[in-house]
Design a protein around this motif. Structure first.
Motif, PDB file in Angstrom:
ATOM      1  N   SER A 103       0.853  -1.201   0.000  1.00  0.00           N
ATOM      2  CA  SER A 103       0.000   0.000   0.000  1.00  0.00           C
ATOM      3  C   SER A 103       0.881   1.241   0.000  1.00  0.00           C
ATOM      4  O   SER A 103       1.777   1.384   0.851  1.00  0.00           O
ATOM      5  CB  SER A 103      -0.914   0.015   1.233  1.00  0.00           C
ATOM      6  N   TYR A 104       0.637   2.103  -0.982  1.00  0.00           N
ATOM      7  CA  TYR A 104       1.367   3.368  -1.106  1.00  0.00           C
ATOM      8  C   TYR A 104       0.365   4.523  -0.907  1.00  0.00           C
ATOM      9  O   TYR A 104      -0.762   4.477  -1.404  1.00  0.00           O
ATOM     10  CB  TYR A 104       2.016   3.501  -2.475  1.00  0.00           C
ATOM     11  N   GLU A 105       0.829   5.545  -0.220  1.00  0.00           N
ATOM     12  CA  GLU A 105      -0.018   6.731  -0.009  1.00  0.00           C
ATOM     13  C   GLU A 105       0.666   7.937  -0.628  1.00  0.00           C
ATOM     14  O   GLU A 105       1.782   8.319  -0.235  1.00  0.00           O
ATOM     15  CB  GLU A 105      -0.256   6.985   1.490  1.00  0.00           C
ATOM     16  N   LEU A 106      -0.017   8.557  -1.605  1.00  0.00           N
ATOM     17  CA  LEU A 106       0.497   9.756  -2.267  1.00  0.00           C
ATOM     18  C   LEU A 106      -0.020  10.986  -1.522  1.00  0.00           C
ATOM     19  O   LEU A 106      -1.224  11.113  -1.283  1.00  0.00           O
ATOM     20  CB  LEU A 106       0.044   9.787  -3.724  1.00  0.00           C
ATOM     21  N   ASN A 107       0.888  11.893  -1.187  1.00  0.00           N
ATOM     22  CA  ASN A 107       0.537  13.145  -0.498  1.00  0.00           C
ATOM     23  C   ASN A 107       0.974  14.313  -1.366  1.00  0.00           C
ATOM     24  O   ASN A 107       2.134  14.373  -1.812  1.00  0.00           O
ATOM     25  CB  ASN A 107       1.225  13.231   0.865  1.00  0.00           C
ATOM     26  N   ALA A 108       0.053  15.241  -1.591  1.00  0.00           N
ATOM     27  CA  ALA A 108       0.336  16.408  -2.427  1.00  0.00           C
ATOM     28  C   ALA A 108      -0.275  17.637  -1.778  1.00  0.00           C
ATOM     29  O   ALA A 108      -1.356  17.573  -1.180  1.00  0.00           O
ATOM     30  CB  ALA A 108      -0.218  16.214  -3.836  1.00  0.00           C
ATOM     31  N   TYR A 109       0.402  18.767  -1.927  1.00  0.00           N
ATOM     32  CA  TYR A 109      -0.061  20.027  -1.350  1.00  0.00           C
ATOM     33  C   TYR A 109      -1.001  20.721  -2.324  1.00  0.00           C
ATOM     34  O   TYR A 109      -0.652  20.930  -3.497  1.00  0.00           O
ATOM     35  CB  TYR A 109       1.128  20.933  -1.026  1.00  0.00           C
ATOM     36  N   ALA A 110      -2.167  21.076  -1.841  1.00  0.00           N
ATOM     37  CA  ALA A 110      -3.171  21.742  -2.678  1.00  0.00           C
ATOM     38  C   ALA A 110      -3.050  23.252  -2.538  1.00  0.00           C
ATOM     39  O   ALA A 110      -2.732  23.779  -1.462  1.00  0.00           O
ATOM     40  CB  ALA A 110      -4.577  21.301  -2.291  1.00  0.00           C
ATOM     41  N   GLU A 111      -3.298  23.948  -3.654  1.00  0.00           N
ATOM     42  CA  GLU A 111      -3.239  25.408  -3.634  1.00  0.00           C
ATOM     43  C   GLU A 111      -4.473  26.015  -2.962  1.00  0.00           C
ATOM     44  O   GLU A 111      -4.374  26.981  -2.220  1.00  0.00           O
ATOM     45  CB  GLU A 111      -3.114  25.929  -5.066  1.00  0.00           C
ATOM     46  N   LYS A 112      -5.654  25.459  -3.232  1.00  0.00           N
ATOM     47  CA  LYS A 112      -6.905  25.961  -2.664  1.00  0.00           C
ATOM     48  C   LYS A 112      -7.742  24.790  -2.181  1.00  0.00           C
ATOM     49  O   LYS A 112      -7.705  23.714  -2.758  1.00  0.00           O
ATOM     50  CB  LYS A 112      -7.686  26.778  -3.699  1.00  0.00           C
ATOM     51  N   ALA A 113      -8.512  25.070  -1.127  1.00  0.00           N
ATOM     52  CA  ALA A 113      -9.358  24.017  -0.580  1.00  0.00           C
ATOM     53  C   ALA A 113     -10.667  23.860  -1.348  1.00  0.00           C
ATOM     54  O   ALA A 113     -11.291  22.797  -1.292  1.00  0.00           O
ATOM     55  CB  ALA A 113      -9.662  24.303   0.890  1.00  0.00           C
ATOM     56  N   ASP A 114     -11.097  24.895  -2.059  1.00  0.00           N
ATOM     57  CA  ASP A 114     -12.393  24.830  -2.742  1.00  0.00           C
ATOM     58  C   ASP A 114     -12.414  23.798  -3.860  1.00  0.00           C
ATOM     59  O   ASP A 114     -13.458  23.250  -4.182  1.00  0.00           O
ATOM     60  CB  ASP A 114     -12.761  26.202  -3.311  1.00  0.00           C
ATOM     61  N   GLY A 115     -11.249  23.517  -4.474  1.00  0.00           N
ATOM     62  CA  GLY A 115     -11.217  22.595  -5.601  1.00  0.00           C
ATOM     63  C   GLY A 115     -10.754  21.206  -5.242  1.00  0.00           C
ATOM     64  O   GLY A 115     -10.145  20.513  -6.077  1.00  0.00           O
ATOM     65  N   MET A 116     -11.009  20.767  -4.023  1.00  0.00           N
ATOM     66  CA  MET A 116     -10.530  19.461  -3.567  1.00  0.00           C
ATOM     67  C   MET A 116     -11.049  18.321  -4.434  1.00  0.00           C
ATOM     68  O   MET A 116     -10.283  17.426  -4.820  1.00  0.00           O
ATOM     69  CB  MET A 116     -10.947  19.224  -2.109  1.00  0.00           C
ATOM     70  N   ALA A 117     -12.321  18.348  -4.765  1.00  0.00           N
ATOM     71  CA  ALA A 117     -12.896  17.258  -5.559  1.00  0.00           C
ATOM     72  C   ALA A 117     -12.247  17.185  -6.930  1.00  0.00           C
ATOM     73  O   ALA A 117     -11.921  16.093  -7.433  1.00  0.00           O
ATOM     74  CB  ALA A 117     -14.409  17.449  -5.686  1.00  0.00           C
ATOM     75  N   ALA A 118     -12.029  18.341  -7.564  1.00  0.00           N
ATOM     76  CA  ALA A 118     -11.401  18.360  -8.885  1.00  0.00           C
ATOM     77  C   ALA A 118      -9.947  17.896  -8.809  1.00  0.00           C
ATOM     78  O   ALA A 118      -9.452  17.187  -9.705  1.00  0.00           O
ATOM     79  CB  ALA A 118     -11.484  19.765  -9.479  1.00  0.00           C
ATOM     80  N   VAL A 119      -9.222  18.292  -7.741  1.00  0.00           N
ATOM     81  CA  VAL A 119      -7.825  17.881  -7.594  1.00  0.00           C
ATOM     82  C   VAL A 119      -7.727  16.368  -7.394  1.00  0.00           C
ATOM     83  O   VAL A 119      -6.870  15.699  -7.992  1.00  0.00           O
ATOM     84  CB  VAL A 119      -7.170  18.634  -6.426  1.00  0.00           C
ATOM     85  N   TYR A 120      -8.610  15.817  -6.569  1.00  0.00           N
ATOM     86  CA  TYR A 120      -8.618  14.371  -6.376  1.00  0.00           C
ATOM     87  C   TYR A 120      -8.903  13.633  -7.689  1.00  0.00           C
ATOM     88  O   TYR A 120      -8.269  12.614  -8.009  1.00  0.00           O
ATOM     89  CB  TYR A 120      -9.662  13.975  -5.330  1.00  0.00           C
ATOM     90  N   SER A 121      -9.858  14.154  -8.446  1.00  0.00           N
ATOM     91  CA  SER A 121     -10.175  13.521  -9.730  1.00  0.00           C
ATOM     92  C   SER A 121      -8.980  13.571 -10.676  1.00  0.00           C
ATOM     93  O   SER A 121      -8.646  12.575 -11.347  1.00  0.00           O
ATOM     94  CB  SER A 121     -11.375  14.220 -10.367  1.00  0.00           C
ATOM     95  N   SER A 122      -8.288  14.725 -10.710  1.00  0.00           N
ATOM     96  CA  SER A 122      -7.117  14.849 -11.574  1.00  0.00           C
ATOM     97  C   SER A 122      -5.991  13.922 -11.117  1.00  0.00           C
ATOM     98  O   SER A 122      -5.299  13.302 -11.947  1.00  0.00           O
ATOM     99  CB  SER A 122      -6.640  16.306 -11.584  1.00  0.00           C
ATOM    100  N   LEU A 123      -5.798  13.785  -9.798  1.00  0.00           N
ATOM    101  CA  LEU A 123      -4.780  12.879  -9.281  1.00  0.00           C
ATOM    102  C   LEU A 123      -5.055  11.440  -9.715  1.00  0.00           C
ATOM    103  O   LEU A 123      -4.152  10.730 -10.206  1.00  0.00           O
ATOM    104  CB  LEU A 123      -4.737  12.960  -7.753  1.00  0.00           C
ATOM    105  N   HIS A 124      -6.273  11.003  -9.575  1.00  0.00           N
ATOM    106  CA  HIS A 124      -6.602   9.619  -9.926  1.00  0.00           C
ATOM    107  C   HIS A 124      -6.450   9.369 -11.426  1.00  0.00           C
ATOM    108  O   HIS A 124      -5.981   8.287 -11.842  1.00  0.00           O
ATOM    109  CB  HIS A 124      -8.031   9.306  -9.473  1.00  0.00           C
TER     110      HIS A 124
END
Length: 417
Positions: free
Chosen positions: A361-382
């Motif tokens: 099991s690997y866990e990827l951690n990334a720093y987000a620029e804004k909290a409002d776009g969390m759903a979009a950032v997660y989708s882009s990561l996947h």
């Protein structure tokens, strides 16, 4: 002479009169004068009734004509509250009520005056006038006696009103940041003013209550006790939410517009009132949460974290033991760098969180620029993780599955160069 004696005997024998008690004080001449005055007053009364009827008809015609051209409907934005026809009907109703009232007044004054002409009904005249004059006298004396108390109440209310206006001026400047008090945040200004205003008006009511008319009456006290008990029994949850709202205000766990997670609800705070907190989720769902529930649960403020030390978004993936962990780290970091909304600095990083039976099991951690776009950032990561691992020919073992090895040797990753 005989007819005159018979007439007097009939008068003294009227129903309700004692023949021995009633006598004509001045003889037949006085009785004739009384009858003449009664006829005159009756004629005047009938004339006034006819005049009132004519004036009513004239006033109704003029009112209808004026209302047709001058009266407009009452609207509140797009809602028609009162039409012009309904307002006209109410005006005509008031005119008819005025006519009835004036008719009753005429009857009230006509009967005592009529009774005062005859000795056997003269006492009724004073009694009928007393029915109205006594209450008017008592009301007048009570009003005059209440004037000092009324002045005290008026002066107290005016002083409190202008004191609150002064406090509101200071509150507005503090909220705008023009007046600064050490340790007092600008977003505390309006809630603090609202609480102070409620307390001040409550103390003002306590002060002026003894000066209100009827405050000493048992009925007034009974109603006050009943309302107090009713408020205590029916507002326990509301009071709990209000107290929680005050505590949340001064705790400052979030402010309007923040992306938060309250219990299982994730979204932006749209409104924070004394009783409830309203959150708009990423699905545009408006969720109303009682402040007592907010205070009793954990709160995650993504916006505050993003504005401070940056918000870390994380996702997990499982890869087989045959893939070198360094390559997995490289692919995951590349996926994070290619995602939209991920900060270049600090750089993304990977943790190996578990060595499972069939995969790592690997866990990827990334720093987000804004909290409002969390759903979009997660989708882009996947999306990027799928693309990067597919390009590298690495199979993602999520979910896990079993396969027969067929007697092959151990599955090991190649040795690092």
């Amino acid at each position: 002479m005989k007819k005159k004696t018979l007439f007097l005997a009939l008068l003294t024998g009227l129903p309700g009169s004692a023949s021995a008690a009633w006598t004509l004080p001045a003889g037949a001449a006085s009785l004739a004068a009384a009858i003449a005055m009664a006829a005159l007053v009756t004629a005047l009364f009938v004339y006034l009734l006819k005049l009132l009827s004519r004036l009513h008809v004239y006033a109704e015609l003029r009112l209808s004509a004026w209302a047709a051209s001058a009266v407009k409907g009452v609207k509140l934005q797009q809602v028609q509250l009162l039409t012009a026809e309904r307002i006209t009907e109410w005006l005509i109703f008031l005119l008819n009520a005025l006519r009835v009232l004036l008719t009753l007044v005429l009857i009230y004054f006509y009967l005592p005056i009529l009774f005062s002409f005859f000795p056997w009904t003269r006492g009724l005249a004073g009694e009928l006038f007393g029915y109205v004059l006594r209450p008017l006298k008592e009301l007048t004396l009570s009003f005059l006696g209440y004037i000092p108390d009324m002045i005290f109440v008026a002066v107290t209310v005016v002083c409190v009103h202008y004191f609150l206006r002064f406090l509101y001026t200071i509150t507005r400047e503090v909220a705008r940041g023009r007046v600064v008090f050490k340790g007092f945040y600008p977003d505390w200004a309006v809630p603090t003013f609202q609480i102070a205003r409620f307390i001040i008006w409550a103390f003002t009511l306590v002060i002026i209550f003894p000066y209100l008319p009827g405050s000493d009456s048992p009925a007034f006290k009974g109603v006050s006790v009943f309302l107090g008990v009713l408020f205590s029994l029916g507002s326990s949850s509301a009071i709990a939410n209000a107290v929680a709202g005050i505590i949340i205000t001064y705790m400052r766990p979030f402010k309007r517009g923040d992306r938060v997670k309250i219990v299982d609800t994730v979204g932006n705070v749209m409104e924070k009132t004394l009783l409830v907190t309203r959150v708009k989720t990423v699905k545009n769902e408006h969720v109303t949460i009682p402040n007592a529930l907010v205070l009793g649960s954990h709160i995650v403020n993504y916006t505050a974290q993003a504005e401070g030390e940056s918000l870390i978004l994380h996702t997990s993936v499982t890869i087989g033991y045959d893939v070198p962990w360094r390559k997995v780290h490289e692919l995951l970091v590349a996926s994070a760098r290619a995602a939209e909304g991920v900060s270049a600095e600090p750089a993304p990083f990977v943790y190996q969180t578990a060595l499972n039976d069939f995969h790592v099991s690997y866990e990827l951690n990334a720093y987000a620029e804004k909290a409002d776009g969390m759903a979009a950032v997660y989708s882009s990561l996947h999306q990027n993780i799928q693309d990067k691992f597919a390009e590298a020919g690495v199979e993602i073992l999520s979910p896990a599955y079993s396969a027969l090895r067929g007697g092959r040797g151990p599955v090991l990753p190649p040795k690092p160069a």
